[in-house]
Structure formats: structure tokens, C-alpha cells
Design an enzyme around this catalytic site. Structure first.
Site, PDB file in Angstrom:
ATOM      1  N   GLY A 243       0.823  -1.297   0.316  1.00 28.30           N
ATOM      2  CA  GLY A 243       0.078  -0.079  -0.016  1.00 28.30           C
ATOM      3  C   GLY A 243       0.834   1.303   0.106  1.00 28.30           C
ATOM      4  N   GLU A 284       4.060  -7.048   0.981  1.00 27.95           N
ATOM      5  CA  GLU A 284       3.598  -7.487  -0.472  1.00 27.95           C
ATOM      6  C   GLU A 284       3.439  -6.003  -1.390  1.00 27.95           C
ATOM      7  OE1 GLU A 284       0.864 -11.241   0.371  1.00 27.95           O
ATOM      8  OE2 GLU A 284      -0.188  -9.395   0.475  1.00 27.95           O
ATOM      9  N   PRO A 285       4.534  -5.404  -1.590  1.00 25.88           N
ATOM     10  CA  PRO A 285       4.362  -4.260  -2.848  1.00 25.88           C
ATOM     11  C   PRO A 285       4.002  -4.661  -4.043  1.00 25.88           C
ATOM     12  CG  PRO A 285       6.552  -4.637  -2.234  1.00 25.88           C
ATOM     13  CD  PRO A 285       5.876  -5.699  -1.353  1.00 25.88           C
ATOM     14  N   GLY A 286       3.110  -3.626  -4.652  1.00 26.19           N
ATOM     15  CA  GLY A 286       2.839  -4.019  -5.854  1.00 26.19           C
ATOM     16  C   GLY A 286       3.076  -2.626  -6.683  1.00 26.19           C
ATOM     17  N   ARG A 324      -8.656   3.552 -14.360  1.00 23.77           N
ATOM     18  CA  ARG A 324      -8.699   4.132 -13.080  1.00 23.77           C
ATOM     19  C   ARG A 324      -9.093   5.342 -13.040  1.00 23.77           C
ATOM     20  NH1 ARG A 324      -4.229   5.314 -11.083  1.00 23.77           N
ATOM     21  NH2 ARG A 324      -4.840   5.004  -8.830  1.00 23.77           N
ATOM     22  N   TYR A 328     -12.012   5.481 -10.396  1.00 24.56           N
ATOM     23  CA  TYR A 328     -12.175   6.136  -8.959  1.00 24.56           C
ATOM     24  C   TYR A 328     -11.143   7.752  -9.039  1.00 24.56           C
ATOM     25  CZ  TYR A 328      -8.364   2.632  -8.620  1.00 24.56           C
ATOM     26  OH  TYR A 328      -7.360   1.595  -8.998  1.00 24.56           O
ATOM     27  N   CYS A 355     -17.138   5.011 -26.597  1.00 21.45           N
ATOM     28  CA  CYS A 355     -18.403   5.591 -26.511  1.00 21.45           C
ATOM     29  C   CYS A 355     -18.949   5.610 -24.885  1.00 21.45           C
ATOM     30  CB  CYS A 355     -19.471   4.651 -27.500  1.00 21.45           C
ATOM     31  SG  CYS A 355     -18.929   5.089 -29.042  1.00 21.45           S
ATOM     32  N   GLU A 356     -18.161   6.461 -24.112  1.00 18.73           N
ATOM     33  CA  GLU A 356     -18.653   6.724 -22.582  1.00 18.73           C
ATOM     34  C   GLU A 356     -18.151   8.095 -22.380  1.00 18.73           C
ATOM     35  OE1 GLU A 356     -20.150   4.941 -20.662  1.00 18.73           O
ATOM     36  OE2 GLU A 356     -20.321   3.015 -21.683  1.00 18.73           O
TER      37      GLU A 356
END
Length: 426
Positions: A243, A284-286, A324, A328, A355-356
Site C-alpha cells: 500500500g 507485498e508491495p505492488g 482508473r 475512481y 463511447c462513454e
């Protein structure tokens, strides 16, 4: 990632973005191998080399390709997976199964069977039903699974609600009510085909303050103490999740040591006071490994100026290669890559081709005067771009290229229309 400008063109790790776009087409995901290696080396320097009996497990959900997992393997890093597909990718990449850790809140029986058959090293149990299911699968095969429980510490993190995972009201983790967690622990200790090792937490993503990590750690250590008192059992492993926040625009990234050093100090003091050997500690870094190592290149197409309102600059990708911003409201920075030295005199909104109405990549960014055919680069797209890409509107998923010291190599081919139709029955 080393970004520089030569003759008005953006270069990354010695490679011209214009040349990359001509060679591989756009949209195109571009990753700096030097940046990826540098982030992994930082974790080794500040964690695994500094503290005995520690591991880094790269959270592959952030960017899962065979090339990335091979790089982790070469750097001595483990990996964290959350699906059968990620397990299969790791195995096809030649990843040692004992260095794979399997997370996920709803692991399917077929996925657990796959993981047990491959000999995956850790199972992070995330639900009340999972332990019994895993035990039955192992019993049928005469195998034993190494297990940690993912707990819900009930702490709140300062991030978008979609990225907060440690609060009590979360789909992730086992609640810490006494009549819930301790019967699970007792079952795990007594199960003949389960090697219970300890606990796991993950409080959320894109965090710049270590408070929630430290609060969650204190709660975890209290559970460890209770397990010792109730069952006479010493845990052998703790997983602190990841995180750690990254820079997308103006955020000030903290070094990994900012999170790790105070947690390790508390852990070592706690077990010294208990008179118990300190267990293994895993992180657990991503995102923090891959986000800033990646950029996405697009070709500018139509340009629409609404007088006194807004100027829309459309590119040949969008929410299909980076969901992304729509999902959010993530914010990015970028530049017209073939005009990288020119004054940023226009404020535009960069939008995609789907088409959004919500297919907006960057709102109100100052750029050099854009024209159709120009190349646009969006920075820090290395995490959750390729991993979350889709075929919405039947758009193909872009290619992925690694660059290093002026050399480029293709690591994922561009999807074709034929690829999209491959499984359809006519």
C-alpha cells in the site's frame, strides 16, 4: 525512470518515444527496466538485507506478465497472486511455486486445487469457508498447505474508498470478533493437513502516512499474544501487506523505509519482550514497484474546442487501457511527447475513444499546442493499466515494451481483432 528531452522529443531510458511509437504502434505501454530493478533493489536494501528472515512478495495484480515475474525471480523476489490465472502465469514464467503466495477473498475450488497441485508456498486464508475447503483438498492429495489468516484490523486509511481494505466493513479478511477468529485459529492448529503459520493484513493502497499500518500492526500483535495465551502456539510468520504510495502528479512519495522501519522496530521489541523468536516478516508491495516505471503512449486524433468551455483532445486509447480515472477519479500527468520542449500554452482535457462520456484520461492539463498526429505520453501508468485493460467497444489490448539503456524489447504482443474472436463460435 530516466526521462529526458532531446531535439524536442521525449526519451525514456535512452529510447525515443517517437521511435517506439513508430516501431510498435499506439496505444503502447512502455516500462523502464532500470526503474523496476531500482525499486526492487530499494526493498532489498531497506528490508531483506537489513532484517533477517524477511521476504518481499511482489503483488502481481498490479502488473502481471511473464516478463515482470521473470524479473522478480531474477532479483530474488517472491510473488503474491490472487487468481488461478496469475498462478498459471507465474508457473509458465518458471517461477518457483514455493515462492508464490496465494491471496484472494473467494478462491474457487479449482483455483485451490491448482495451487495445491503446483505446490504454492503460502495460502492467505481470507474467508470462514476457505480453511475447511483447503483442508479437504490437501487431504485428498496427501499434502499439507502453509496457511496465514488475513485479518480485518478495523483501521481506516486515508485513500479512495475503493482502495481502503483494512476497515471492518470490508469484503476482505476475517473479522476479529473473539467467537470468529479464535475458533478458526484452533481449527487451523489442529488440522492435520494445515501448517498454520500466522497472520496477514493489508490496510489499503496509495498511502502516504504510516499511521494505519502501525495501528493494524498493534492489533495483529495483540492477536498473536492472545493466540500464545489461549493455545500455547507461537506464530512463525507475519505478512504486513503493502500500500505504499507513489507519485502520479504532485504527491511526495515516501521511501519504503518510512513504513518498514517503525513496523520492524515494534515487531522486534514485541517478540523480545515475549521471549519468543521473531517470526518471518513478509511485505507485498505492488503499485510502488511498477507504477512510476510505466508510461502509456497515444496518438492524438480528433480535437474539439467548445468556445469558452473546454478543448477536448482525443487519443487512440482510453478507459480500455487505463480504467482508473473513470473508476475512481485517478489523476495523471502527461506531455505531448514530440513537442516536449515547447511552451505549455493550452489547457486541454485528454479523452479516450470509447463511447462513454466518462472516458476521460486527464482533465484540464497544460500542454504544448496539440495537433492531430502528435504523440501524447501519460506518466506513471505502470500499475493497473495493463492488468485492468479490457476489450470494451472491441478495442484490442495494447502491446507492452520494456526499455533499458537505449534498447527496447517487446514483452507482450498487441492483441489483434483475430485474437478477440478466437474463442467465439460462429
Amino acid at each position: 525512470m530516466i526521462r529526458e528531452v532531446k531535439n524536442n522529443v521525449l526519451y525514456v531510458d535512452g529510447c525515443s518515444t517517437v521511435d517506439l511509437a513508430k516501431k510498435y504502434g499506439t496505444p503502447l505501454y512502455v516500462y523502464s527496466e532500470n526503474e523496476l530493478i531500482g525499486r526492487l533493489e530499494e526493498l532489498k536494501r531497506d528490508f531483506t538485507s537489513k532484517y533477517e528472515n524477511t521476504r518481499v512478495a511482489y503483488a502481481s495484480k498490479a502488473f502481471c506478465t511473464a516478463a515482470m515475474l521473470k524479473l522478480c525471480m531474477e532479483q530474488g523476489i517472491c510473488t503474491d497472486v490472487v487468481s488461478g490465472g496469475e498462478i498459471y502465469t507465474a508457473m509458465k514464467a518458471g517461477f518457483p511455486p514455493e515462492r508464490v503466495e496465494f491471496n484472494g477473498n473467494n478462491k474457487q475450488p479449482s483455483e485451490l486445487e491448482l495451487a495445491v497441485d503446483y505446490g504454492v508456498g503460502r495460502f492467505i486464508v481470507d474467508s470462514l469457508q476457505e480453511l475447511s475447503l483447503l483442508e479437504s483438498i490437501c487431504a485428498a492429495r496427501g499434502k499439507t498447505a502453509n496457511v496465514l489468516f488475513r485479518i480485518t484490523p478495523g483501521v481506516r486509511s486515508d485513500s479512495h474508498d475503493y482502495m481502503v481494505t483494512g476497515k471492518k466493513d470490508s469484503k476482505f479478511g476475517i473479522p476479529l470478533d473473539e467467537d470468529v477468529i479464535y475458533p478458526q485459529v484452533k481449527q487451523a492448529i489442529e488440522a492435520p493437513h494445515i501448517n498454520f503459520m500466522g497472520f496477514h493484513f493489508h490496510v489499503g493502497s496509495q498511502l502516504f502516512d504510516n499511521t494505519s499500518h502501525l495501528q493494524a500492526l498493534d492489533i495483529m500483535l495483540d492477536v498473536v499474544k492472545n493466540v500464545k495465551e489461549r493455545f500455547g502456539f507461537d506464530v512463525t510468520e507475519l505478512n504486513l501487506g503493502g500500500g505504499f504510495g507513489v507519485t502520479y502528479t504532485t504527491e511526495e512519495r515516501k521511501p519504503a523505509s518510512y513504513f518498514l522501519q517503525p513496523m520492524m522496530a515494534r515487531i522486534e521489541a514485541f517478540f523480545e519482550e515475549m521471549g519468543v523468536k521473531r517470526p518471518a516478516v513478509v511485505i507485498e508491495p505492488g503499485r510502488s514497484v511498477v507504477a512510476e516505471a510505466g508510461m502509456t503512449l497515444y496518438t492524438i486524433g480528433s480535437i474539439k474546442e467548445i468556445r469558452d468551455v473546454r478543448k477536448y483532445v482525443s487519443v487512440d486509447g482510453g478507459m480500455t487501457d487505463n480504467i482508473r480515472p473513470a473508476l475512481y477519479q485517478a489523476v495523471y500527468d502527461g506531455v505531448v511527447a514530440n513537442k516536449a520542449d515547447e511552451p505549455k500554452e493550452e489547457v486541454v482535457t485528454v479523452c479516450g475513444k470509447c463511447c462513454e462520456s466518462g472516458d476521460i484520461l486527464i482533465r484540464d492539463i497544460a500542454v504544448a499546442r496539440p495537433e492531430s498526429g502528435d504523440l501524447f505520453a501519460v506518466f506513471s501508468t505502470g500499475a493497473y493499466g495493463f492488468s485492468m485493460a479490457s476489450n470494451y467497444n472491441r478495442n484490442p489490448i495494447p502491446a507492452v515494451v520494456f526499455v533499458r539503456d537505449g534498447k527496447d524489447r517487446l514483452v507482450v504482443k498487441r492483441q489483434t481483432y483475430e485474437d478477440m474472436m478466437r474463442n467465439e463460435i460462429l
